[in-house]
Design an enzyme around this catalytic site. Structure first.
Site, PDB file in Angstrom:
ATOM      1  CG  ASP A  66      -2.304   0.507   0.936  1.00 29.32           C
ATOM      2  OD1 ASP A  66      -2.443   1.320   0.000  1.00 29.32           O
ATOM      3  OD2 ASP A  66      -3.256   0.150   1.661  1.00 29.32           O
ATOM      4  CG  ASN A 104       2.770   9.390  -7.851  1.00 27.48           C
ATOM      5  OD1 ASN A 104       3.041  10.568  -7.970  1.00 27.48           O
ATOM      6  ND2 ASN A 104       2.427   8.854  -6.682  1.00 27.48           N
ATOM      7  CD  GLU A 134       0.738   5.515  -7.202  1.00 27.20           C
ATOM      8  OE1 GLU A 134       1.091   6.692  -7.297  1.00 27.20           O
ATOM      9  OE2 GLU A 134      -0.064   4.981  -8.003  1.00 27.20           O
ATOM     10  CD1 TRP A 135      -4.798   3.228  -3.331  1.00 19.62           C
ATOM     11  CD2 TRP A 135      -3.790   5.100  -2.639  1.00 19.62           C
ATOM     12  NE1 TRP A 135      -4.436   3.047  -2.031  1.00 19.62           N
ATOM     13  CE2 TRP A 135      -3.820   4.172  -1.584  1.00 19.62           C
ATOM     14  CE3 TRP A 135      -3.202   6.355  -2.447  1.00 19.62           C
ATOM     15  CZ2 TRP A 135      -3.271   4.442  -0.339  1.00 19.62           C
ATOM     16  CZ3 TRP A 135      -2.665   6.638  -1.189  1.00 19.62           C
ATOM     17  CH2 TRP A 135      -2.703   5.692  -0.156  1.00 19.62           C
ATOM     18  N   GLY A 136      -3.080   4.710  -8.370  1.00 18.67           N
ATOM     19  CA  GLY A 136      -3.030   5.393  -9.665  1.00 18.67           C
ATOM     20  C   GLY A 136      -2.565   6.832  -9.604  1.00 18.67           C
ATOM     21  CG  ASP A 155      -9.665   1.897  -0.992  1.00 19.38           C
ATOM     22  OD1 ASP A 155      -8.653   1.843  -1.722  1.00 19.38           O
ATOM     23  OD2 ASP A 155      -9.615   1.818   0.240  1.00 19.38           O
TER      24      ASP A 155
END
Ligand code: GLA
Length: 394
Positions: A149, A186, A182-184, A204
């Site tokens: 994460d 970067n 990394e949730w997109g 999420d």
């Protein structure tokens, strides 16, 4: 002496090369499994994990290819005097290694979670500064998959932070699938291909169809739109996948047809299929949906292509996924989706020689009159077709 040093260097370099090759070969098709977060959040323990693993076998999930059982955040409480991660002794009294052994004994694989920052999202110890130590610990426990994460990462460089754990995993002596969470933020699709096997493309997921509006969160269609708008299909392929997050199929919040469309879209997107429901207690409808082999085969197709939005008619859309050829004959999957709130007719124009199969209705439709497939699709419902023998590629 010099010879010995040279030999050691060669062995070491060769070992690393082998490891790198093994690492690259780990997720040739999108990984399939279950993750504890969507249903249990921090309320997990070893009974739940073992019962989920049992359910994989008894409910037929293992038979259709689901294999990873992954514990998300909150399993860890501290580091001991040697800096080794310590599992919550109340919730995991037998220790992580013993749970991994239980999972392996069922013929399944085991996954765990950590964070690139100093702390996880739930403020448990993260791996920052302990990457090699943690990778070795995970390997010693029998971990086959690591979700990593991005909470509490401050000013850390994303590429470097993920690369260091990737290197640590490549050297830990055990094949470990590396899931970059990394949730997109970067754009990991531009840099993560060689360091991880999958990368999250968004924040999420929530169990809703389209969460735009009153709640600032992401539902099924919000994440699909991100993949389409950012043209992410070009970045997916064998060994490296866009991850639109874990499935919400079977969780309160989605209707039966929404579950069906959610699963179909994830299959078409070549998404990792990580179940996020309580697989110990599933309706027969959910079991039937999740164990449809032909739909899973679309997801697991060896060509590893992610679908793209082929037609956009507003409320209705058609997605197309190129599949591996069979005996030189082109294969495609088409998903006809009604994302609106009224029943709508959707037409798909094919070619006279094309043969069509409806995958949810398990029905061969053969060659079509006027080379046209047409159906009235209910709100949020879909039709999933496999088409054999097309010539056109757009
Ligand atoms: C982040 C991740 C989730 C989950 C939680 C755990 O929000 O994106 O998938 O792992 O952390 O705390």
């Amino acid at each position: 002496m010099e010879k010995l040093v040279a030999l050691v260097i060669i062995k070491f370099a060769f070992g690393l090369l082998l490891n790198a090759q093994d690492f690259n070969d780990l997720a040739k098709t999108p990984p399939m499994g279950w993750n504890s977060w969507n249903t249990f959040h921090c309320d997990i323990n070893e009974e739940i994990i073992k019962e989920v693993a049992d359910a994989f076998v008894t409910k037929g999930l293992k038979d259709v290819g689901f294999e990873y059982i992954i514990i998300d955040d909150c399993w860890q409480v501290e580091r001991d005097e040697n800096g080794t991660l310590v599992a919550d002794p109340k919730r995991f009294p037998s220790g992580i290694k013993s749970i991994a052994e239980y999972v392996h004994a069922l013929g399944l694989k085991f996954g765990i979670y950590s964070d690139a920052g100093k702390k996880t999202c739930m403020e448990r110890p993260g791996s920052r500064g302990h990457e090699y130590q943690d990778a070795r610990t995970f390997a010693a426990w029998g971990v086959d998959y690591l979700k990593y994460d991005w909470c509490n990462s401050g000013q850390q460089n994303p590429y470097e932070s993920y690369a260091v754990m990737s290197d640590a995993l490549k050297e830990c002596g055990r094949p470990v699938v590396f899931s970059i969470c990394e949730w997109g933020t970067n754009e990991p699709w531009t840099w993560a291909k060689d360091i991880g096997h999958l990368w999250r493309i968004s924040g999420d997921i929530r169990p809703c169809w389209d969460c735009t509006g009153e709640r600032a969160c992401l539902g099924v269609m919000n994440i699909v739109d991100i993949a389409v708008e950012k043209k992410l299909s070009t970045y997916a392929g064998p060994g490296h996948w866009n991850d639109p997050d874990m499935l919400e199929v079977g969780n309160p919040g989605l209707s039966d047809v929404e579950n069906k469309s959610h699963f179909s879209l994830w299959a078409m997107m070549a998404a990792p299929l990580m179940l996020g429901n309580d697989v110990r207690n599933m309706s027969q409808q959910t079991i039937d949906l999740l164990t449809n082999k032909e739909v899973i085969a679309i997801n697991q197709d060896k060509a590893g292509k992610q679908c793209y939005r082929f037609r956009d008619f507003g409320d209705t859309e058609i997605y197309r996924k190129h599949l591996q050829e069979t005996n030189g004959i082109q294969q495609d999957a088409f998903l006809l989706l009604n994302r609106g709130n009224e029943p709508k007719k959707i037409s798909l124009y094919l070619e006279p020689q094309a043969e069509v199969r409806d995958l949810w209705n398990k029905k061969n439709l053969g060659k079509l009159n006027d080379s046209r497939f047409e159906a009235v699709v209910e709100p949020h419902d879909c039709v999933l077709l496999k088409v054999s023998g097309l010539n056109f590629h757009n």
